[in-house]
Enzyme design. Structure first.
Site, short mmCIF file in Angstrom:
data_model
loop_
_atom_site.label_atom_id
_atom_site.label_comp_id
_atom_site.label_asym_id
_atom_site.label_seq_id
_atom_site.Cartn_x
_atom_site.Cartn_y
_atom_site.Cartn_z
N TYR A 173 0.84 -1.20 0.00
CA TYR A 173 0.00 0.00 0.00
C TYR A 173 0.88 1.25 0.00
CZ TYR A 173 -3.75 3.24 0.83
OH TYR A 173 -4.64 4.27 0.68
N PHE A 195 -7.08 21.41 -24.81
CA PHE A 195 -7.40 19.99 -24.91
C PHE A 195 -8.67 19.79 -24.09
CE2 PHE A 195 -7.49 15.53 -23.84
CZ PHE A 195 -7.54 15.03 -25.12
N THR A 196 -9.50 18.84 -24.51
CA THR A 196 -10.85 18.67 -23.93
C THR A 196 -10.84 18.55 -22.40
OG1 THR A 196 -10.63 16.30 -24.39
CG2 THR A 196 -11.79 17.63 -26.04
N ASP A 251 2.14 20.05 -20.53
CA ASP A 251 1.38 18.84 -20.80
C ASP A 251 2.29 17.97 -21.67
OD1 ASP A 251 -0.15 16.81 -21.82
OD2 ASP A 251 -1.95 18.02 -22.07
N LYS A 260 0.24 7.44 -23.47
CA LYS A 260 0.69 7.76 -24.83
C LYS A 260 2.19 7.46 -24.96
CE LYS A 260 -3.27 10.33 -24.64
NZ LYS A 260 -4.10 10.48 -23.45
N ARG A 301 -12.58 15.24 -34.20
CA ARG A 301 -11.95 16.31 -33.44
C ARG A 301 -12.37 17.63 -34.08
NH1 ARG A 301 -9.62 14.26 -28.52
NH2 ARG A 301 -11.84 14.47 -28.33
N PHE A 338 -18.49 14.57 -26.59
CA PHE A 338 -18.08 13.70 -27.70
C PHE A 338 -17.98 12.23 -27.30
CE2 PHE A 338 -13.78 13.28 -26.05
CZ PHE A 338 -13.66 14.41 -25.28
N1 F0G Z 1 -3.55 15.95 -22.54
C1 F0G Z 1 -3.49 15.57 -23.82
C2 F0G Z 1 -2.72 16.37 -24.81
C3 F0G Z 1 -4.16 14.40 -24.23
O1 F0G Z 1 -4.08 14.02 -25.50
C4 F0G Z 1 -4.89 13.66 -23.27
C5 F0G Z 1 -5.64 12.47 -23.67
C6 F0G Z 1 -4.92 14.11 -21.95
C7 F0G Z 1 -4.22 15.26 -21.62
C8 F0G Z 1 -5.71 13.41 -20.88
O2 F0G Z 1 -5.10 12.22 -20.52
O3 F0G Z 1 -6.75 10.45 -21.23
O4 F0G Z 1 -4.85 9.94 -19.68
O5 F0G Z 1 -6.78 11.29 -18.91
N2 F0G Z 1 -5.90 12.20 -24.86
C9 F0G Z 1 -6.58 11.03 -25.36
C10 F0G Z 1 -6.69 11.13 -26.86
C11 F0G Z 1 -7.86 10.70 -24.68
O6 F0G Z 1 -7.32 10.24 -27.44
O7 F0G Z 1 -6.14 12.05 -27.45
P1 F0G Z 1 -5.92 10.91 -20.07
#
Ligand code: F0G
Length: 463
Positions: free
Chosen positions: A78, A130-131, A221, A264, A388, A455
């Site tokens: 843990y 970013f979303t 990021d 990634k 996108r 989305f």
């Molecule tokens: N920042 C970037 C630039 C990303 O592309 C993503 C995720 C995140 C943050 C968030 O990270 O998914 O681990 O919580 N991108 C994915 C995509 C979902 O398909 O581009 P996460």
């Protein structure tokens, strides 16, 4: 890069295949029925019904034999797991950051960072939204401000560093709201929403000076750092002799804090972290992580996952690895572009982005051409891609109006080390076939629209 590496033109993979995953082959009728059931949203398809899955490069890469071996070395304590210490040492060695807080994935890190750094009424400039990043900024009471160069919003512009910051936009923001209302500048390496486009080292250095002057920290990021480092090596004067690992380290050294979606670049199926150099900030992050993720020595991750991540980080910055990774994306982009299909140029680091506005000029943006195109490509070929564009952009948090972004794109995203060159050929053929019959594709309207990050779960029907 050595002389020998520079002379070699091929992007062939520095690995061979030890195990394969069998795929189901489907018919056009199967796919028509599947996309109808999924409400024309590729996120709602069952993966079993997909032949080549280019939805995302997130958590979908193939781990190496070494990473799989690392799973067996998991120390599932843990507190104080051996793998946590391996991870934080690796982060410091390759990325320079002194303190690391593991999280379950990137948005876990974004959540904690936003909560500890943003006050209600703050503004957060960034090189395109970013979303999930923007949503966490908004949930903390902040407002995102786009400060990327204008060229990034033009799919046809071939600027080599479309991820660069426009300092006139930053100056204008300071002029308008004052530096005290800006808790940090957020910089993504290889900007996802711009089409996987890099920021240059020169621009980042200038940003460092600008931020020092205004006493504003830089948040990085770093989700696709290695790909950005590779583009700097290939395109920017003065960097061709440096290794990708050296360039990646230098980028990180120019920033103060980082959020990482480890799904990634470092090729793990789940994981992420928040990293920084400031001890006080680290202590505040540790306080938050125990509320939302888990103890500060595992965040949301199992010991074995932290081990696979530590190993993945070292593999992700190898020159041979990243050359093959980006080389495959460029191969697909070239094949598609040669047939006259409109794509975002230059080809990005993780994906080929189709320009849905020019691909489907008969569909107005209010009828979501990128969403419709993504569904049509699936029906044609069994290839899954992602919208996108306007659906991803969502609505303005204050006015409720739909954002109508200049970039209305479909992303063909390549998982790392997963698909072959023949898979790329099939993908290109499928896209080109849809392009030749583009007039048959119809626009879409919502039948269900979720309140946030719509989305992911929205449903549509043809107009
Ligand atoms: N920042 C970037 C630039 C990303 O592309 C993503 C995720 C995140 C943050 C968030 O990270 O998914 O681990 O919580 N991108 C994915 C995509 C979902 O398909 O581009 P996460």
């Amino acid at each position: 890069m050595t002389e020998k590496q520079k002379r070699r033109k091929s992007w062939a993979e520095p690995y061979k295949i030890k195990m394969v995953e069998l795929l189901k082959m489907t018919s056009r009728e199967d796919r028509l029925s599947a996309i109808g059931q999924a409400g024309y949203n590729t996120f709602l398809l069952r993966s079993e019904d997909v032949y080549i899955d280019l939805l995302t490069d997130s958590g979908t890469s193939a781990m190496s034999d070494r990473q799989w071996s690392g799973l067996m070395m998991g120390d599932e304590a843990y507190a104080g797991s051996r793998n946590f210490y391996h991870l934080i040492e690796t982060v410091e060695k390759y990325y320079s950051y002194k303190y690391t807080v593991p999280t379950h994935q990137g948005r876990g890190a974004e959540h904690i960072l936003s909560q500890i750094m943003i006050n209600r009424g703050d503004y957060i400039p960034g090189n395109m939204y970013f979303t999930t990043t923007r949503l966490h900024q908004e949930l903390a009471g902040g407002t995102f401000v786009d400060v990327i160069i204008d060229q990034a919003h033009d799919p046809a512009d071939t600027h080599p560093f479309k991820g660069n910051v426009d300092f006139a936009k930053l100056d204008a923001l300071v002029e308008k709201v004052g530096a005290k209302k800006i808790p940090y500048v957020c910089i993504a390496t290889c900007v996802n929403m711009a089409g996987g486009q890099p920021i240059s080292m020169a621009n980042l250095r200038q940003l460092r000076r600008w931020c020092d002057e205004h006493k504003i920290p830089i948040v990085h990021d770093m989700t696709r750092l290695a790909e950005n480092a590779f583009f700097i090596q290939q395109r920017e004067d003065g960097w061709s002799e440096k290794s990708v690992a050296e360039i990646a380290f230098e980028i990180c050294s120019l920033t103060d804090i980082a959020t990482m979606s480890a799904k990634k670049d470092p090729m793990v199926n789940i994981g992420g972290f928040l990293a920084m150099n400031d001890r006080n900030l680290y202590e505040r992050a540790c306080n938050m992580v125990v509320v939302y993720e888990g103890l500060h020595t595992y965040g949301g991750m199992a010991g074995r996952d932290m081990e696979a991540l530590a190993i993945g980080i070292t593999e992700s910055v190898h020159d041979d690895h990243i050359r093959a990774r980006v080389g495959q994306v460029e191969y697909l982009g070239r094949k598609i572009a040669e047939a006259g299909v409109p794509i975002v140029k230059p080809v990005g680091g993780h994906a080929v982005f189709l320009n849905a506005r020019s691909f489907l000029p008969h569909i107005p943006q209010e009828q979501f051409p990128a969403q419709a195109l993504s569904a049509a490509i699936y029906v044609q070929s069994g290839v899954r891609s992602m919208e996108r564009g306007a659906v991803s952009a969502g609505r303005n948090k204050d006015t409720g109006e739909n954002y109508m972004p200049k970039l209305e794109l479909v992303r063909l995203t390549l998982p790392r080390r997963v698909y072959t060159q023949a898979h790329m050929d099939v993908t290109a053929e499928g896209v080109i076939e849809v392009f030749e019959n583009a007039g048959e594709v119809r626009g879409l309207r919502f039948t269900y629209e979720p309140e946030v990050l719509r989305f992911f779960q929205a449903r549509f029907e043809p107009v």
